[in-house]
Write a protein that holds these residues in place. Structure first.
Motif, short mmCIF file in Angstrom:
data_model
loop_
_atom_site.label_atom_id
_atom_site.label_comp_id
_atom_site.label_asym_id
_atom_site.label_seq_id
_atom_site.Cartn_x
_atom_site.Cartn_y
_atom_site.Cartn_z
N ALA A 1 0.81 -1.22 0.00
CA ALA A 1 0.00 0.00 0.00
C ALA A 1 0.84 1.27 0.00
O ALA A 1 0.30 2.36 0.20
N SER A 2 2.13 1.17 -0.24
CA SER A 2 3.00 2.35 -0.14
C SER A 2 2.55 3.48 -1.06
O SER A 2 2.52 4.65 -0.67
N GLN A 3 2.21 3.15 -2.31
CA GLN A 3 1.81 4.19 -3.25
C GLN A 3 0.46 4.79 -2.87
O GLN A 3 0.26 6.00 -3.00
N ASP A 4 -0.46 3.98 -2.38
CA ASP A 4 -1.75 4.49 -1.93
C ASP A 4 -1.59 5.42 -0.73
O ASP A 4 -2.23 6.47 -0.65
N VAL A 5 -0.72 5.02 0.20
CA VAL A 5 -0.46 5.86 1.38
C VAL A 5 0.17 7.18 0.95
O VAL A 5 -0.19 8.25 1.45
N LEU A 6 1.10 7.11 0.00
CA LEU A 6 1.72 8.35 -0.50
C LEU A 6 0.68 9.26 -1.12
O LEU A 6 0.69 10.47 -0.89
N ALA A 7 -0.23 8.70 -1.91
CA ALA A 7 -1.27 9.52 -2.54
C ALA A 7 -2.10 10.24 -1.50
O ALA A 7 -2.43 11.43 -1.65
N ALA A 8 -2.44 9.54 -0.41
CA ALA A 8 -3.23 10.16 0.66
C ALA A 8 -2.42 11.24 1.37
O ALA A 8 -2.96 12.31 1.72
N GLN A 9 -1.12 11.00 1.59
CA GLN A 9 -0.29 12.00 2.24
C GLN A 9 -0.12 13.25 1.38
O GLN A 9 -0.12 14.37 1.88
N LEU A 10 0.03 13.04 0.06
CA LEU A 10 0.15 14.18 -0.85
C LEU A 10 -1.12 15.02 -0.86
O LEU A 10 -1.07 16.25 -0.93
N LYS A 11 -2.25 14.36 -0.77
CA LYS A 11 -3.53 15.07 -0.75
C LYS A 11 -3.70 15.86 0.54
O LYS A 11 -4.22 16.98 0.54
N ALA A 12 -3.23 15.28 1.66
CA ALA A 12 -3.38 15.94 2.96
C ALA A 12 -2.36 17.05 3.18
O ALA A 12 -2.62 17.99 3.93
N ASP A 13 -1.19 16.95 2.54
CA ASP A 13 -0.11 17.91 2.77
C ASP A 13 0.48 18.36 1.44
O ASP A 13 1.37 17.71 0.88
N PRO A 14 0.02 19.47 0.89
CA PRO A 14 0.52 19.95 -0.40
C PRO A 14 2.03 20.22 -0.42
O PRO A 14 2.64 20.21 -1.48
N THR A 15 2.62 20.48 0.74
CA THR A 15 4.05 20.77 0.77
C THR A 15 4.90 19.52 0.60
O THR A 15 6.09 19.60 0.31
N LEU A 16 4.30 18.34 0.79
CA LEU A 16 5.05 17.10 0.64
C LEU A 16 5.56 16.93 -0.78
O LEU A 16 6.68 16.47 -1.00
N ALA A 17 4.76 17.29 -1.77
CA ALA A 17 5.18 17.17 -3.17
C ALA A 17 6.45 17.98 -3.42
O ALA A 17 7.38 17.50 -4.09
N LEU A 18 6.52 19.19 -2.88
CA LEU A 18 7.70 20.03 -3.07
C LEU A 18 8.92 19.38 -2.42
O LEU A 18 10.00 19.34 -3.03
N ARG A 19 8.75 18.86 -1.20
CA ARG A 19 9.88 18.22 -0.52
C ARG A 19 10.37 17.00 -1.33
O ARG A 19 11.58 16.79 -1.47
N MET A 20 9.44 16.22 -1.85
CA MET A 20 9.83 15.03 -2.61
C MET A 20 10.46 15.40 -3.94
O MET A 20 11.38 14.73 -4.42
N ASN A 21 9.98 16.50 -4.56
CA ASN A 21 10.62 16.97 -5.79
C ASN A 21 12.07 17.38 -5.52
O ASN A 21 12.98 17.09 -6.31
N GLN A 22 12.29 18.04 -4.39
CA GLN A 22 13.64 18.45 -4.02
C GLN A 22 14.53 17.24 -3.76
O GLN A 22 15.70 17.21 -4.14
N ILE A 23 13.97 16.23 -3.08
CA ILE A 23 14.72 15.00 -2.82
C ILE A 23 15.07 14.32 -4.13
O ILE A 23 16.19 13.82 -4.31
N GLU A 24 14.13 14.31 -5.07
CA GLU A 24 14.39 13.67 -6.37
C GLU A 24 15.49 14.39 -7.14
O GLU A 24 16.38 13.76 -7.71
N ALA A 25 15.45 15.71 -7.13
CA ALA A 25 16.49 16.48 -7.80
C ALA A 25 17.85 16.21 -7.17
O ALA A 25 18.86 16.03 -7.87
N GLY B 1 10.90 12.12 2.82
CA GLY B 1 10.22 13.40 2.67
C GLY B 1 8.99 13.53 3.53
O GLY B 1 8.51 14.65 3.76
N GLY B 2 8.45 12.42 4.00
CA GLY B 2 7.26 12.45 4.84
C GLY B 2 7.58 12.88 6.25
O GLY B 2 8.74 13.06 6.63
N ALA B 3 6.54 13.03 7.05
CA ALA B 3 6.70 13.48 8.43
C ALA B 3 7.47 12.45 9.26
O ALA B 3 7.25 11.25 9.13
#
Length: 316
Positions: A38-62, A193-195
């Motif tokens: 369920a990792s991807q499903d959990v990530l989708a829920a976390q991204l929906k709940a915390d818009p700043t998570l996407a930015l943190r993960m983009n930075q980690i990816e870069a 990148g998550g909490a």
């Protein structure tokens, strides 16, 4: 083998455009025949709940892509202390120290290419099969009795207010929750990148280690190997989309997840019809059918532990 070409815009979109539709985890899992993470499903829920998570993960990816390009990797000098949090309702769910240690042993074998089935990697992939060179040591076992019959995938097992166990030093220790997840889910992990308050890996007690409650065909400890791969920033090998990207250049493009024990060679329906790396730990095959990481996956995992990386607290 696919190549990864990602622009800055692509980084920005990569995590912010995840599908936020999650599968129900309320199904009956009495006869589990297919791996379900369920990792991807959990990530989708976390991204929906915390818009700043996407930015943190983009930075980690870069950062990850740059670290791989400049070879700023840790060269295998990472040891991961593991805190195992056992939440049990029955005696069987209160798994033994022997079963827990067998899981730590499997992680060490799989991440150091000492697993007995590593020599089964086909010659086609022999040039990219990897010794990741990261080790694990059991740091502590915390046990807690509960009346819950299942915990689901909303991180309640990680919160004392819901009767769970809060993570111990999550920036320097890998927390592993062993409990009944339910819904046919074997386990799930939190990506970098998550909490920190929910960081770690959860695995159903029926799929931990080599003994006790471990149930075939997921009784060789590979659920933890798969989920720790996510925790170290690996994606499912099919990229969670038809012919999707796992952000690794030396893994073939898969059209979808594989289950059971696929016959080799198994050809992809994607462009070029490559032979799929079904024996990769990040596919969905049975435990006895997965036995390798690739060098590209090794580089991706190693990058998060360097200075400035998302898990640099574990590095040298």
């Amino acid at each position: 083998m696919k190549k990864i070409l990602l622009t800055a815009t692509a980084f920005l979109m990569l995590f912010s455009c995840q599908n936020d539709t999650t599968e129900s985890t309320t199904q009956n899992a009495t006869a589990l025949t297919k791996r379900s993470c369920a990792s991807q499903d959990v990530l989708a829920a976390q991204l929906k709940a915390d818009p700043t998570l996407a930015l943190r993960m983009n930075q980690i990816e870069a950062f990850t892509q740059n670290a791989m390009l400049t070879n700023r990797l840790v060269n295998g000098k990472v040891e991961i202390p593991v805190v195992v949090n056992v939440l049990y309702r029955t005696t069987a769910e209160n798994i033994s120290l022997t079963q827990i240690q067998s899981q730590i042993n499997v992680l060490n074998q799989d991440f150091n290419a000492t697993n007995s089935d590593f020599n089964k990697v086909p010659s086609l992939f022999s040039g990219v099969k990897a010794n990741v060179g990261i080790t694990f040591v059991l740091d502590q076992v915390i046990r807690k009795s509960t009346t819950k019959t299942s915990w689901g995938t909303t991180d309640t097992m990680k919160k004392t207010t819901y009767g769970g166990i809060a993570p111990t030093s999550p920036t320097t220790k890998l927390n592993l929750w062993v409990c009944t997840i339910g819904g046919g889910i074997l386990g799930y992990a939190q990506f970098p990148g998550g909490a920190s308050s929910t960081d770690g890996v959860a695995i159903d007690s029926k799929y931990v280690g080599l003994s006790g409650t471990a149930s075939a065909p997921y009784n060789l400890g590979r659920t933890a190997t798969h989920e720790v791969g996510h925790w170290m920033n690996l994606r499912h090998i099919w990229g969670d989309a038809n012919c999707g990207s796992d952000l690794v250049s030396d893994t073939p493009t898969h059209n979808d997840a594989n289950y059971g024990v696929p016959a080799y060679p198994h050809y992809s329906t994607c462009s070029g019809t490559p032979v799929e790396m079904t024996m990769n730990y990040m596919d969905y095959t049975d435990d006895n059918a997965m036995y390798m990481f690739s060098n590209g996956q090794k580089s991706r995992m190693s990058a998060i532990f360097v200075s400035g990386g998302a898990r640099s607290g574990f590095g040298i």
